[in-house]
Scaffold this motif. Structure first.
Motif, PDB file in Angstrom:
ATOM      1  N   GLN A   6     -48.072 -12.488  14.507  1.00  0.00           N
ATOM      2  CA  GLN A   6     -47.462 -11.289  13.765  1.00  0.00           C
ATOM      3  C   GLN A   6     -48.356 -10.163  13.718  1.00  0.00           C
ATOM      4  N   LEU A   7     -49.799 -10.055  13.583  1.00  0.00           N
ATOM      5  CA  LEU A   7     -50.508  -8.803  13.617  1.00  0.00           C
ATOM      6  C   LEU A   7     -50.269  -8.257  14.964  1.00  0.00           C
ATOM      7  N   LEU A   8     -50.480  -9.067  15.980  1.00  0.00           N
ATOM      8  CA  LEU A   8     -50.362  -8.686  17.606  1.00  0.00           C
ATOM      9  C   LEU A   8     -49.249  -7.873  17.658  1.00  0.00           C
ATOM     10  N   VAL A   9     -48.178  -8.412  17.358  1.00  0.00           N
ATOM     11  CA  VAL A   9     -46.728  -7.857  17.750  1.00  0.00           C
ATOM     12  C   VAL A   9     -46.585  -6.385  16.975  1.00  0.00           C
ATOM     13  N   GLU A  10     -47.064  -6.467  15.677  1.00  0.00           N
ATOM     14  CA  GLU A  10     -46.897  -5.326  14.919  1.00  0.00           C
ATOM     15  C   GLU A  10     -47.856  -4.185  15.386  1.00  0.00           C
ATOM     16  N   THR A  11     -48.877  -4.347  15.848  1.00  0.00           N
ATOM     17  CA  THR A  11     -49.951  -3.546  16.563  1.00  0.00           C
ATOM     18  C   THR A  11     -49.312  -3.085  18.019  1.00  0.00           C
ATOM     19  N   LEU A  12     -48.829  -3.999  18.837  1.00  0.00           N
ATOM     20  CA  LEU A  12     -48.003  -3.403  20.008  1.00  0.00           C
ATOM     21  C   LEU A  12     -46.915  -2.596  19.602  1.00  0.00           C
ATOM     22  N   ARG A  13     -46.091  -2.734  18.593  1.00  0.00           N
ATOM     23  CA  ARG A  13     -44.999  -2.051  18.251  1.00  0.00           C
ATOM     24  C   ARG A  13     -45.415  -0.576  17.958  1.00  0.00           C
ATOM     25  N   ASP A  14     -46.768  -0.443  17.271  1.00  0.00           N
ATOM     26  CA  ASP A  14     -47.300   0.857  16.884  1.00  0.00           C
ATOM     27  C   ASP A  14     -47.679   1.693  18.094  1.00  0.00           C
ATOM     28  N   VAL A  15     -48.339   0.747  18.863  1.00  0.00           N
ATOM     29  CA  VAL A  15     -49.137   1.542  20.125  1.00  0.00           C
ATOM     30  C   VAL A  15     -47.770   1.762  21.151  1.00  0.00           C
ATOM     31  N   MET A  16     -46.662   1.205  21.354  1.00  0.00           N
ATOM     32  CA  MET A  16     -45.559   1.305  21.954  1.00  0.00           C
ATOM     33  C   MET A  16     -44.977   2.795  21.419  1.00  0.00           C
ATOM     34  N   GLY A  17     -44.921   2.922  20.104  1.00  0.00           N
ATOM     35  CA  GLY A  17     -44.303   3.873  19.584  1.00  0.00           C
ATOM     36  C   GLY A  17     -45.150   5.457  19.871  1.00  0.00           C
ATOM     37  N   THR A 152     -47.319  -6.062  39.750  1.00  0.00           N
ATOM     38  CA  THR A 152     -48.052  -4.854  40.002  1.00  0.00           C
ATOM     39  C   THR A 152     -49.564  -4.931  39.653  1.00  0.00           C
ATOM     40  N   GLY A 153     -49.798  -5.964  39.040  1.00  0.00           N
ATOM     41  CA  GLY A 153     -51.270  -6.062  38.183  1.00  0.00           C
ATOM     42  C   GLY A 153     -51.318  -4.992  37.177  1.00  0.00           C
ATOM     43  N   ARG A 154     -52.562  -4.283  37.212  1.00  0.00           N
ATOM     44  CA  ARG A 154     -52.722  -3.320  36.352  1.00  0.00           C
ATOM     45  C   ARG A 154     -51.930  -1.825  36.528  1.00  0.00           C
ATOM     46  N   GLU A 155     -51.034  -1.968  37.715  1.00  0.00           N
ATOM     47  CA  GLU A 155     -50.458  -0.609  37.975  1.00  0.00           C
ATOM     48  C   GLU A 155     -48.975  -0.599  37.206  1.00  0.00           C
ATOM     49  N   ASP A 156     -48.664  -0.960  36.151  1.00  0.00           N
ATOM     50  CA  ASP A 156     -47.435  -0.735  35.263  1.00  0.00           C
ATOM     51  C   ASP A 156     -47.738  -0.275  34.056  1.00  0.00           C
ATOM     52  N   GLN A 157     -46.613   0.387  33.267  1.00  0.00           N
ATOM     53  CA  GLN A 157     -46.699   0.757  32.033  1.00  0.00           C
ATOM     54  C   GLN A 157     -47.214  -0.082  31.078  1.00  0.00           C
ATOM     55  N   TRP A 158     -46.948  -1.327  31.112  1.00  0.00           N
ATOM     56  CA  TRP A 158     -47.329  -2.528  30.204  1.00  0.00           C
ATOM     57  C   TRP A 158     -48.582  -2.638  30.192  1.00  0.00           C
ATOM     58  N   ALA A 159     -49.483  -2.878  31.372  1.00  0.00           N
ATOM     59  CA  ALA A 159     -50.651  -2.914  31.738  1.00  0.00           C
ATOM     60  C   ALA A 159     -51.600  -1.838  31.119  1.00  0.00           C
ATOM     61  N   GLU A 160     -50.911  -0.515  31.286  1.00  0.00           N
ATOM     62  CA  GLU A 160     -51.521   0.631  30.786  1.00  0.00           C
ATOM     63  C   GLU A 160     -51.450   0.783  29.147  1.00  0.00           C
ATOM     64  N   LEU A 161     -50.665   0.148  28.725  1.00  0.00           N
ATOM     65  CA  LEU A 161     -50.418  -0.031  27.087  1.00  0.00           C
ATOM     66  C   LEU A 161     -51.451  -1.014  26.702  1.00  0.00           C
ATOM     67  N   LEU A 162     -51.260  -2.214  27.277  1.00  0.00           N
ATOM     68  CA  LEU A 162     -52.546  -3.032  26.777  1.00  0.00           C
ATOM     69  C   LEU A 162     -53.903  -2.572  27.011  1.00  0.00           C
ATOM     70  N   SER A 163     -54.184  -1.746  28.018  1.00  0.00           N
ATOM     71  CA  SER A 163     -55.418  -1.410  28.420  1.00  0.00           C
ATOM     72  C   SER A 163     -55.515  -0.371  27.223  1.00  0.00           C
ATOM     73  N   HIS A 164     -54.653   0.463  27.167  1.00  0.00           N
ATOM     74  CA  HIS A 164     -54.893   1.353  25.789  1.00  0.00           C
ATOM     75  C   HIS A 164     -55.327   0.735  24.404  1.00  0.00           C
ATOM     76  N   ALA A 165     -54.637  -0.120  24.280  1.00  0.00           N
ATOM     77  CA  ALA A 165     -54.805  -1.155  23.145  1.00  0.00           C
ATOM     78  C   ALA A 165     -56.171  -1.785  23.149  1.00  0.00           C
ATOM     79  N   GLY A 166     -56.741  -1.956  24.129  1.00  0.00           N
ATOM     80  CA  GLY A 166     -57.966  -2.704  24.344  1.00  0.00           C
ATOM     81  C   GLY A 166     -57.915  -4.188  24.659  1.00  0.00           C
TER      82      GLY A 166
END
Length: 174
Positions: A6-17, A152-166
């Motif tokens: 629950q916490l991770l999904v909420e965090t990812l929604r915030d980061v995505m936004g 694409t490994g680290r070369e897509d937007q989702w990987a970039e988002l995950l990296s941004h979120a640590g």
């Protein structure tokens, strides 16, 4: 339901936004209502739907509660396939790129066909990814193992988002 999920999904929604491009191809919809859930779902998939009604996280998609039943043709045995599936034992809950992944209806484990260069149904490589859907999400969709599944490994937007979120650099998770 997992508080960590629950916490991770909420965090990812915030980061995505925080960036328009992260919302364009990715989604973590609001939770499904109990009445929207199909009967006979494995417990961990039901719990996931109670947090997010499906997900698109880069190359990995979890089907929504309203579409999961329609996607079960993936679990039907394919003549000549290396791995014999069947709806009694397997539930197709999503896709990794173009390849389906499954929840074992008997024990809740998540299994997938690693990219071997062959079409999934011709592959003899069918591997357990996680003990349940929550663990799969935490490690493979929203954690450091995402790059192992992504085309694409680290070369897509989702990987970039995950990296941004640590979340991509976490260690000790395998």
């Amino acid at each position: 339901m997992s508080a960590e999920l629950q916490l991770l999904v909420e965090t990812l929604r915030d980061v995505m936004g925080s960036r328009v491009e992260w919302c364009m191809m990715n989604s973590l919809p609001a939770a499904a209502l109990p009445k929207e859930l199909p009967a006979g779902l494995p417990v961990s998939l039901r719990e996931f739907f109670m947090v997010a009604n499906g997900a698109t996280c880069g190359d990995v998609t979890v089907f929504s509660a309203s579409t999961v039943d329609q996607m079960q043709f993936y679990a039907d045995p394919v003549p000549g396939a290396e791995v014999v599936l069947g709806r009694r034992r397997w539930l197709c809950c999503g896709a990794i790129a173009d390849d389906p992944f499954f929840v074992n209806r008997l024990n809740g484990e998540v299994w997938y066909f690693p990219d071997t260069g062959a079409e999934w149904w011709r592959s003899s490589s069918f591997e357990k990814a996680a003990d349940d859907v929550t663990s799969f999400f935490l490690r493979f969709m929203a954690g450091p193992r995402y790059v192992d599944l992504s085309a694409t490994g680290r070369e897509d937007q989702w990987a970039e988002l995950l990296s941004h979120a640590g979340l991509l650099e976490q260690t000790g998770i395998r």
